[in-house]
Design an enzyme around this catalytic site. Structure first.
Site, PDB file in Angstrom:
ATOM      1  N   SER A  43      -0.597   4.103   1.019  1.00 52.61           N
ATOM      2  CA  SER A  43      -1.243   4.988   2.000  1.00 52.61           C
ATOM      3  C   SER A  43      -0.299   5.442   3.119  1.00 52.61           C
ATOM      4  O   SER A  43      -0.379   6.599   3.536  1.00 52.61           O
ATOM      5  CB  SER A  43      -2.481   4.308   2.580  1.00 52.61           C
ATOM      6  OG  SER A  43      -3.459   4.191   1.583  1.00 52.61           O
TER       7      SER A  43
ATOM      8  N   ASP B  29     -13.954   6.461  -1.232  1.00 51.23           N
ATOM      9  CA  ASP B  29     -13.548   6.253  -2.632  1.00 51.23           C
ATOM     10  C   ASP B  29     -14.409   7.083  -3.594  1.00 51.23           C
ATOM     11  O   ASP B  29     -13.896   7.671  -4.548  1.00 51.23           O
ATOM     12  CB  ASP B  29     -13.670   4.767  -3.014  1.00 51.23           C
ATOM     13  CG  ASP B  29     -12.510   3.945  -2.454  1.00 51.23           C
ATOM     14  OD1 ASP B  29     -11.420   4.495  -2.242  1.00 51.23           O
ATOM     15  OD2 ASP B  29     -12.707   2.727  -2.219  1.00 51.23           O
TER      16      ASP B  29
ATOM     17  N   MET C  28      -4.842  -2.181 -16.395  1.00 48.81           N
ATOM     18  CA  MET C  28      -3.872  -2.169 -15.293  1.00 48.81           C
ATOM     19  C   MET C  28      -2.706  -3.112 -15.634  1.00 48.81           C
ATOM     20  O   MET C  28      -2.929  -4.122 -16.300  1.00 48.81           O
ATOM     21  CB  MET C  28      -4.592  -2.675 -14.035  1.00 48.81           C
ATOM     22  CG  MET C  28      -3.833  -2.493 -12.761  1.00 48.81           C
ATOM     23  SD  MET C  28      -4.949  -2.754 -11.353  1.00 48.81           S
ATOM     24  CE  MET C  28      -4.817  -4.487 -11.117  1.00 48.81           C
TER      25      MET C  28
ATOM     26  N   SER D 239       0.813  -1.227   0.000  1.00 51.52           N
ATOM     27  CA  SER D 239       0.000   0.000   0.000  1.00 51.52           C
ATOM     28  C   SER D 239       0.845   1.276   0.000  1.00 51.52           C
ATOM     29  O   SER D 239       1.892   1.330   0.644  1.00 51.52           O
ATOM     30  CB  SER D 239      -0.890  -0.004   1.246  1.00 51.52           C
ATOM     31  OG  SER D 239      -1.526   1.254   1.381  1.00 51.52           O
TER      32      SER D 239
ATOM     33  N   ASN E 105     -21.286  -3.830 -17.590  1.00 49.36           N
ATOM     34  CA  ASN E 105     -20.409  -4.857 -16.997  1.00 49.36           C
ATOM     35  C   ASN E 105     -20.503  -6.148 -17.792  1.00 49.36           C
ATOM     36  O   ASN E 105     -21.480  -6.387 -18.505  1.00 49.36           O
ATOM     37  CB  ASN E 105     -20.789  -5.114 -15.536  1.00 49.36           C
ATOM     38  CG  ASN E 105     -19.621  -5.640 -14.724  1.00 49.36           C
ATOM     39  OD1 ASN E 105     -18.739  -4.868 -14.364  1.00 49.36           O
ATOM     40  ND2 ASN E 105     -19.563  -6.930 -14.451  1.00 49.36           N
TER      41      ASN E 105
ATOM     42  N   LYS F 149     -21.106 -10.148 -18.169  1.00 48.22           N
ATOM     43  CA  LYS F 149     -22.127 -10.998 -17.529  1.00 48.22           C
ATOM     44  C   LYS F 149     -21.412 -11.998 -16.605  1.00 48.22           C
ATOM     45  O   LYS F 149     -21.447 -13.208 -16.804  1.00 48.22           O
ATOM     46  CB  LYS F 149     -22.945 -11.723 -18.602  1.00 48.22           C
ATOM     47  CG  LYS F 149     -23.928 -10.807 -19.320  1.00 48.22           C
ATOM     48  CD  LYS F 149     -25.205 -10.619 -18.512  1.00 48.22           C
ATOM     49  CE  LYS F 149     -26.229  -9.762 -19.188  1.00 48.22           C
ATOM     50  NZ  LYS F 149     -27.298 -10.389 -19.873  1.00 48.22           N
TER      51      LYS F 149
ATOM     52  N   ASN G 297     -14.221   2.066   3.910  1.00 43.92           N
ATOM     53  CA  ASN G 297     -12.753   2.122   3.826  1.00 43.92           C
ATOM     54  C   ASN G 297     -12.144   3.010   4.908  1.00 43.92           C
ATOM     55  O   ASN G 297     -10.930   3.104   5.018  1.00 43.92           O
ATOM     56  CB  ASN G 297     -12.285   2.562   2.428  1.00 43.92           C
ATOM     57  CG  ASN G 297     -12.387   4.062   2.216  1.00 43.92           C
ATOM     58  OD1 ASN G 297     -13.136   4.745   2.907  1.00 43.92           O
ATOM     59  ND2 ASN G 297     -11.646   4.582   1.267  1.00 43.92           N
TER      60      ASN G 297
ATOM     61  N   LYS H 259     -13.512  -4.777   3.820  1.00 44.59           N
ATOM     62  CA  LYS H 259     -14.371  -3.615   3.533  1.00 44.59           C
ATOM     63  C   LYS H 259     -15.860  -3.893   3.727  1.00 44.59           C
ATOM     64  O   LYS H 259     -16.611  -3.019   4.142  1.00 44.59           O
ATOM     65  CB  LYS H 259     -14.144  -3.142   2.098  1.00 44.59           C
ATOM     66  CG  LYS H 259     -12.892  -2.337   1.909  1.00 44.59           C
ATOM     67  CD  LYS H 259     -12.814  -1.872   0.465  1.00 44.59           C
ATOM     68  CE  LYS H 259     -11.907  -0.674   0.349  1.00 44.59           C
ATOM     69  NZ  LYS H 259     -11.939  -0.065  -0.978  1.00 44.59           N
TER      70      LYS H 259
HETATM   71  P1  NAD Z   1     -13.213  -5.616  -8.279  1.00 48.06           P
HETATM   72  O1  NAD Z   1     -12.516  -6.925  -8.385  1.00 48.06           O
HETATM   73  O2  NAD Z   1     -14.137  -5.369  -7.150  1.00 48.06           O
HETATM   74  O3  NAD Z   1     -14.045  -5.376  -9.644  1.00 48.06           O
HETATM   75  C1  NAD Z   1     -13.486  -5.662 -10.908  1.00 48.06           C
HETATM   76  C2  NAD Z   1     -14.429  -5.192 -12.017  1.00 48.06           C
HETATM   77  O4  NAD Z   1     -13.753  -5.331 -13.273  1.00 48.06           O
HETATM   78  C3  NAD Z   1     -15.719  -6.003 -12.127  1.00 48.06           C
HETATM   79  O5  NAD Z   1     -16.768  -5.138 -12.504  1.00 48.06           O
HETATM   80  C4  NAD Z   1     -15.413  -6.978 -13.281  1.00 48.06           C
HETATM   81  O6  NAD Z   1     -16.580  -7.415 -13.938  1.00 48.06           O
HETATM   82  C5  NAD Z   1     -14.574  -6.078 -14.171  1.00 48.06           C
HETATM   83  N1  NAD Z   1     -13.692  -6.800 -15.090  1.00 48.06           N
HETATM   84  C6  NAD Z   1     -12.644  -7.585 -14.758  1.00 48.06           C
HETATM   85  N2  NAD Z   1     -12.060  -8.063 -15.876  1.00 48.06           N
HETATM   86  C7  NAD Z   1     -12.758  -7.555 -16.941  1.00 48.06           C
HETATM   87  C8  NAD Z   1     -12.642  -7.662 -18.350  1.00 48.06           C
HETATM   88  N3  NAD Z   1     -11.679  -8.386 -18.903  1.00 48.06           N
HETATM   89  N4  NAD Z   1     -13.524  -6.986 -19.120  1.00 48.06           N
HETATM   90  C9  NAD Z   1     -14.504  -6.231 -18.560  1.00 48.06           C
HETATM   91  N5  NAD Z   1     -14.658  -6.092 -17.225  1.00 48.06           N
HETATM   92  C10 NAD Z   1     -13.797  -6.745 -16.437  1.00 48.06           C
HETATM   93  O7  NAD Z   1     -12.059  -4.516  -8.332  1.00 48.06           O
HETATM   94  P2  NAD Z   1     -12.100  -3.006  -7.780  1.00 48.06           P
HETATM   95  O8  NAD Z   1     -11.610  -2.978  -6.395  1.00 48.06           O
HETATM   96  O9  NAD Z   1     -13.419  -2.421  -8.100  1.00 48.06           O
HETATM   97  O10 NAD Z   1     -10.960  -2.328  -8.672  1.00 48.06           O
HETATM   98  C11 NAD Z   1     -11.145  -2.083 -10.049  1.00 48.06           C
HETATM   99  C12 NAD Z   1     -10.000  -1.186 -10.555  1.00 48.06           C
HETATM  100  O11 NAD Z   1     -10.093   0.097  -9.923  1.00 48.06           O
HETATM  101  C13 NAD Z   1      -8.611  -1.721 -10.221  1.00 48.06           C
HETATM  102  O12 NAD Z   1      -7.759  -1.456 -11.297  1.00 48.06           O
HETATM  103  C14 NAD Z   1      -8.184  -0.915  -9.015  1.00 48.06           C
HETATM  104  O13 NAD Z   1      -6.783  -0.737  -8.927  1.00 48.06           O
HETATM  105  C15 NAD Z   1      -8.852   0.418  -9.307  1.00 48.06           C
HETATM  106  N6  NAD Z   1      -9.149   1.200  -8.094  1.00 48.06           N
HETATM  107  C16 NAD Z   1      -8.655   2.458  -8.027  1.00 48.06           C
HETATM  108  C17 NAD Z   1      -8.916   3.246  -6.932  1.00 48.06           C
HETATM  109  C18 NAD Z   1      -8.356   4.638  -6.887  1.00 48.06           C
HETATM  110  O14 NAD Z   1      -8.363   5.254  -5.823  1.00 48.06           O
HETATM  111  N7  NAD Z   1      -7.888   5.164  -8.012  1.00 48.06           N
HETATM  112  C19 NAD Z   1      -9.697   2.761  -5.882  1.00 48.06           C
HETATM  113  C20 NAD Z   1     -10.210   1.458  -5.968  1.00 48.06           C
HETATM  114  C21 NAD Z   1      -9.924   0.685  -7.089  1.00 48.06           C
END
Ligand code: NAD
Length: 288
Positions: free
Chosen positions: A26, A111, A212, A24, A159, A161, A96, A75
């Site tokens: 943070s 967030d 990512m 992290s 999203n 499915k 969070n 969380k």
């Molecule tokens: P999560 O695992 O809870 O959700 C993942 C999401 O991505 C789901 O909706 C899933 O269906 C979708 N997904 C995964 N692979 C996919 C694909 N190939 N095609 C289409 N959709 C796909 O993850 P999260 O915690 O919500 O994090 C999601 C992203 O957001 C990560 O990259 C994370 O680093 C980023 N994030 C950034 C911040 C910030 O402060 N900038 C905060 C939280 C999360």
């Protein structure tokens, strides 16, 4: 940056409870900000999973710790051990940040406020605007809940499915009922509908992990899906300049990096614990 203040008997602890969590950023962000403002706090991470969570909360409360952050896998679970949960956390199902006011524990999620503020700092108030959101996981839930509370006009979620899709249907129903915001959920594979919805949107946000590292060559939208003046927000912050943001720049859209969501969610937590504004430039430098 080294700590300027000596750690003494007066130094207060702020924690982060999650696992795995040693990666992290943070601690760097908050400790640099505490130092810059001469606040006698120190921020440490604790590797805590679901099984130790109840005892951890009781211990932090007993030690009169002012507050802490919460990340995965805790969380969604920590709310049951707290006295109060904010509206946004009720709507997004996650916490969070915990604040300890003389033994009364309140949980919230920053967030979504981080997302809204990052847009605002780039010149857009979400109130009355249409948001197209890619993803329905943790980050997306926080964003849709906060944007609905802050008066977005319409939120359209796309999203895959997968397991997230079914859960999103229930969450969207709850948010609609509680806020009155118009919301829709569609299959992200319907590319024609996605383009049509983006055409009439003010903001497009990617809250999936697509783009990512190590998948930085992937992106869910084409350049031709975007238009000039559209705010294009990528929650992904590693890499900082994602393929989606590069595509946005090419068509004259306004790119907003997930780095700012990370900073502003931290700033919101920082303010809840200390009552002070986080010095953003210093926090930004601290996370590299
Ligand atoms: P999560 O695992 O809870 O959700 C993942 C999401 O991505 C789901 O909706 C899933 O269906 C979708 N997904 C995964 N692979 C996919 C694909 N190939 N095609 C289409 N959709 C796909 O993850 P999260 O915690 O919500 O994090 C999601 C992203 O957001 C990560 O990259 C994370 O680093 C980023 N994030 C950034 C911040 C910030 O402060 N900038 C905060 C939280 C999360």
């Amino acid at each position: 940056m080294g700590r300027e203040l000596a750690i003494t008997g007066h130094t207060e602890l702020i924690g982060l409870v999650a696992t795995p969590i040693r990666h992290s950023m943070s601690p760097q962000m908050h400790n640099a900000a505490f130092d810059a403002l001469g606040l006698d706090y120190v921020y440490l991470v604790f590797e805590v999973g679901k099984e130790e969570l109840k005892d951890t909360v009781a211990g932090l409360k007993a030690m009169k710790v002012r507050g802490w952050n919460v990340s995965m896998p805790n969380k969604g679970d920590i709310g049951q051990y707290l006295d109060h949960v904010s509206l946004v956390s009720e709507l997004c199902g996650a916490i969070n940040t915990v604040v300890n006011d003389d033994g009364v524990l309140t949980g919230t999620s920053t967030d979504g406020t981080g997302f809204v503020r990052a847009l605002k700092e780039n010149g857009l108030d979400i109130k009355g605007k249409k948001l197209v959101l890619l993803g329905a996981g943790g980050a997306a839930a926080a964003i849709m809940a906060q944007c609905a509370i802050d008066g977005a006009r319409e939120i359209v979620v796309f999203n895959k499915k997968d397991a997230f899709y079914a859960k999103a249907q229930e969450r969207i129903k709850l948010i609609e009922e509680k806020t009155g915001v118009e919301m829709h959920l569609y299959d992200i594979d319907d590319k024609a509908l996605l383009k049509q919805e983006i055409d009439s949107a003010d903001v497009l946000a990617n809250a999936t992990s697509v783009g990512m590292v190590p998948h930085q060559d992937s992106c869910l939208v084409e350049e031709s899906d975007l238009h000039e003046g559209l705010y294009v927000f990528d929650c992904v912050y590693n890499p900082k300049d994602t393929l989606l943001l590069q595509r946005a720049k090419k068509v004259g859209a306004i790119p907003v990096s997930g780095v700012y969501m990370l900073l502003y969610q931290g700033a919101e937590s920082f303010k809840l614990w200390t009552g002070k504004e986080m010095p953003i430039d210093i926090a930004r430098k601290a996370i590299g």
